[in-house]
Design an enzyme around this catalytic site. Structure first.
Site, mmCIF file in Angstrom:
data_model
loop_
_atom_site.group_PDB
_atom_site.id
_atom_site.type_symbol
_atom_site.label_atom_id
_atom_site.label_comp_id
_atom_site.label_asym_id
_atom_site.label_seq_id
_atom_site.Cartn_x
_atom_site.Cartn_y
_atom_site.Cartn_z
ATOM 1 N N SER A 83 0.823 -1.204 0.000
ATOM 2 C CA SER A 83 0.000 0.000 0.000
ATOM 3 C C SER A 83 0.856 1.253 0.000
ATOM 4 O O SER A 83 1.648 1.470 0.925
ATOM 5 C CB SER A 83 -0.914 0.013 1.230
ATOM 6 O OG SER A 83 -1.564 1.270 1.337
ATOM 7 N N HIS B 131 -1.247 -1.205 -4.242
ATOM 8 C CA HIS B 131 -2.518 -0.815 -3.652
ATOM 9 C C HIS B 131 -2.547 0.701 -3.452
ATOM 10 O O HIS B 131 -1.670 1.267 -2.788
ATOM 11 C CB HIS B 131 -2.693 -1.533 -2.312
ATOM 12 C CG HIS B 131 -4.060 -1.409 -1.723
ATOM 13 N ND1 HIS B 131 -5.132 -2.190 -2.122
ATOM 14 C CD2 HIS B 131 -4.543 -0.593 -0.750
ATOM 15 C CE1 HIS B 131 -6.201 -1.865 -1.422
ATOM 16 N NE2 HIS B 131 -5.872 -0.889 -0.580
ATOM 17 N N ASP C 151 -4.723 3.780 -2.012
ATOM 18 C CA ASP C 151 -5.842 4.189 -1.163
ATOM 19 C C ASP C 151 -6.309 5.587 -1.537
ATOM 20 O O ASP C 151 -5.557 6.554 -1.403
ATOM 21 C CB ASP C 151 -5.422 4.167 0.311
ATOM 22 C CG ASP C 151 -5.269 2.755 0.832
ATOM 23 O OD1 ASP C 151 -6.230 1.981 0.722
ATOM 24 O OD2 ASP C 151 -4.186 2.424 1.348
ATOM 25 N N MET D 141 -8.895 8.460 -0.593
ATOM 26 C CA MET D 141 -9.758 8.919 0.499
ATOM 27 C C MET D 141 -10.207 10.351 0.220
ATOM 28 O O MET D 141 -9.431 11.171 -0.267
ATOM 29 C CB MET D 141 -9.015 8.863 1.835
ATOM 30 C CG MET D 141 -8.409 7.513 2.162
ATOM 31 S SD MET D 141 -7.597 7.538 3.783
ATOM 32 C CE MET D 141 -6.671 6.007 3.717
ATOM 33 N N HIS E 204 -8.353 1.347 -4.154
ATOM 34 C CA HIS E 204 -9.356 1.160 -3.103
ATOM 35 C C HIS E 204 -9.993 2.512 -2.826
ATOM 36 O O HIS E 204 -9.362 3.404 -2.246
ATOM 37 C CB HIS E 204 -8.662 0.591 -1.858
ATOM 38 C CG HIS E 204 -9.564 0.432 -0.687
ATOM 39 N ND1 HIS E 204 -9.083 0.187 0.587
ATOM 40 C CD2 HIS E 204 -10.924 0.470 -0.568
ATOM 41 C CE1 HIS E 204 -10.100 0.091 1.422
ATOM 42 N NE2 HIS E 204 -11.223 0.265 0.755
ATOM 43 N N MET F 145 -12.139 4.778 -0.889
ATOM 44 C CA MET F 145 -12.824 5.071 0.373
ATOM 45 C C MET F 145 -13.444 6.449 0.234
ATOM 46 O O MET F 145 -13.004 7.434 0.839
ATOM 47 C CB MET F 145 -11.822 5.004 1.534
ATOM 48 C CG MET F 145 -11.373 3.586 1.833
ATOM 49 S SD MET F 145 -9.991 3.500 3.004
ATOM 50 C CE MET F 145 -8.612 3.523 1.858
ATOM 51 N N MET G 57 -12.138 -5.421 5.334
ATOM 52 C CA MET G 57 -11.296 -4.490 6.078
ATOM 53 C C MET G 57 -11.015 -5.071 7.462
ATOM 54 O O MET G 57 -11.937 -5.450 8.187
ATOM 55 C CB MET G 57 -11.980 -3.135 6.217
ATOM 56 C CG MET G 57 -12.099 -2.342 4.920
ATOM 57 S SD MET G 57 -10.496 -1.926 4.188
ATOM 58 C CE MET G 57 -9.755 -0.923 5.481
ATOM 59 N N ASP H 191 -7.165 -6.060 4.302
ATOM 60 C CA ASP H 191 -6.449 -4.783 4.323
ATOM 61 C C ASP H 191 -6.558 -4.184 5.714
ATOM 62 O O ASP H 191 -7.668 -3.943 6.207
ATOM 63 C CB ASP H 191 -7.071 -3.847 3.280
ATOM 64 C CG ASP H 191 -6.401 -2.483 3.220
ATOM 65 O OD1 ASP H 191 -5.399 -2.273 3.925
ATOM 66 O OD2 ASP H 191 -6.881 -1.627 2.452
#
Length: 228
Positions: free
Chosen positions: A8, A31, A33, A35, A64, A66, A135, A173
């Site tokens: 990540s 990965h 993230d 957000m 991913h 979020m 998660m 994760d």
């Protein structure tokens, strides 16, 4: 079953993302993230950075999201170069339609569940997905402690996947490390996101190899993997 390790970049040096992407040679995916400071209380990066990363590395990107309103934004991450896009069940208005749109654009479709979200209500959706993400911490911040109470949920999810005969990847994760990855593999996970356990070391590529070896050994002895 094939074990996959996805470092990540949330734990990487954001000022050197291209170099950090190259530092994890041997990783299966990178990965990413995303957000938005709404769905989770943090703000990271978006489409332009994903576009740049996709040009800077040959490792496929596992995005991913979020974020709120993934129905609107997720397809743009496929267009930006993501090979896999994960949206949250808690945020998607039409998860089946969204998964089909992601697939139609050429990426793998994945759905994530927060710790308090059960898998059972989504059983009928599983054939529409390429991966399910459990998660193992509350989403929003890196470096959190692994939640052992998620292990039964991982087992139940693996049982559902097996019951339906699906070729569905099961990703975990949050707090995945040398101390926790074997438990996740034994429970049924086969795709592992690791942040500080990779980028917090002096040799990220060696960390990837070590985590893979631990997960492969645990998987080979896991009852769920017998016969696969």
């Amino acid at each position: 079953m094939t074990v996959q390790i996805n470092p990540s970049i949330l734990s990487a040096d954001f000022a050197r993302l291209a170099d950090e992407a190259q530092a994890v040679k041997g990783a299966d995916w990178l990965h990413v993230d995303v957000m938005d400071n709404h769905f989770v209380p943090n703000l990271t990066l978006g489409v332009p950075v994903v576009e740049s990363l996709s040009r800077a590395t040959s490792t496929p990107l596992d995005c991913h999201l979020m974020i709120e309103d993934p129905d609107r934004w997720a397809p743009q991450y496929v267009e930006a170069g993501a090979g896999s896009v994960t949206f949250h069940a808690e945020a998607a208005a039409a998860p089946v339609r969204l998964a089909r749109e992601i697939r139609a654009k050429g990426a793998r479709a994945s759905m994530a569940l927060k710790p308090a979200t059960p898998i059972e209500p989504y059983e009928d959706l599983l054939p529409e997905l390429d991966m399910l993400l459990i998660m193992t911490v509350e989403p929003g911040f890196g470096g959190q402690k692994f939640l052992d109470i998620m292990l039964p949920k991982i087992r139940r999810t693996r049982e559902l996947i097996s019951r339906h005969g699906l070729e569905l990847w099961l990703q975990v994760d949050g707090g995945v490390s040398a101390e926790t990855i074997e438990r996740c593999a034994e429970a049924g996970a086969d795709v592992f996101v690791a942040g500080s356990a990779v980028y917090g070391t002096d040799d990220p590529a060696a960390a990837v190899r070590s985590l893979r070896e631990l997960a492969e050994t645990a998987t080979s002895a896991a009852p769920w993997a017998c016969g696969h």
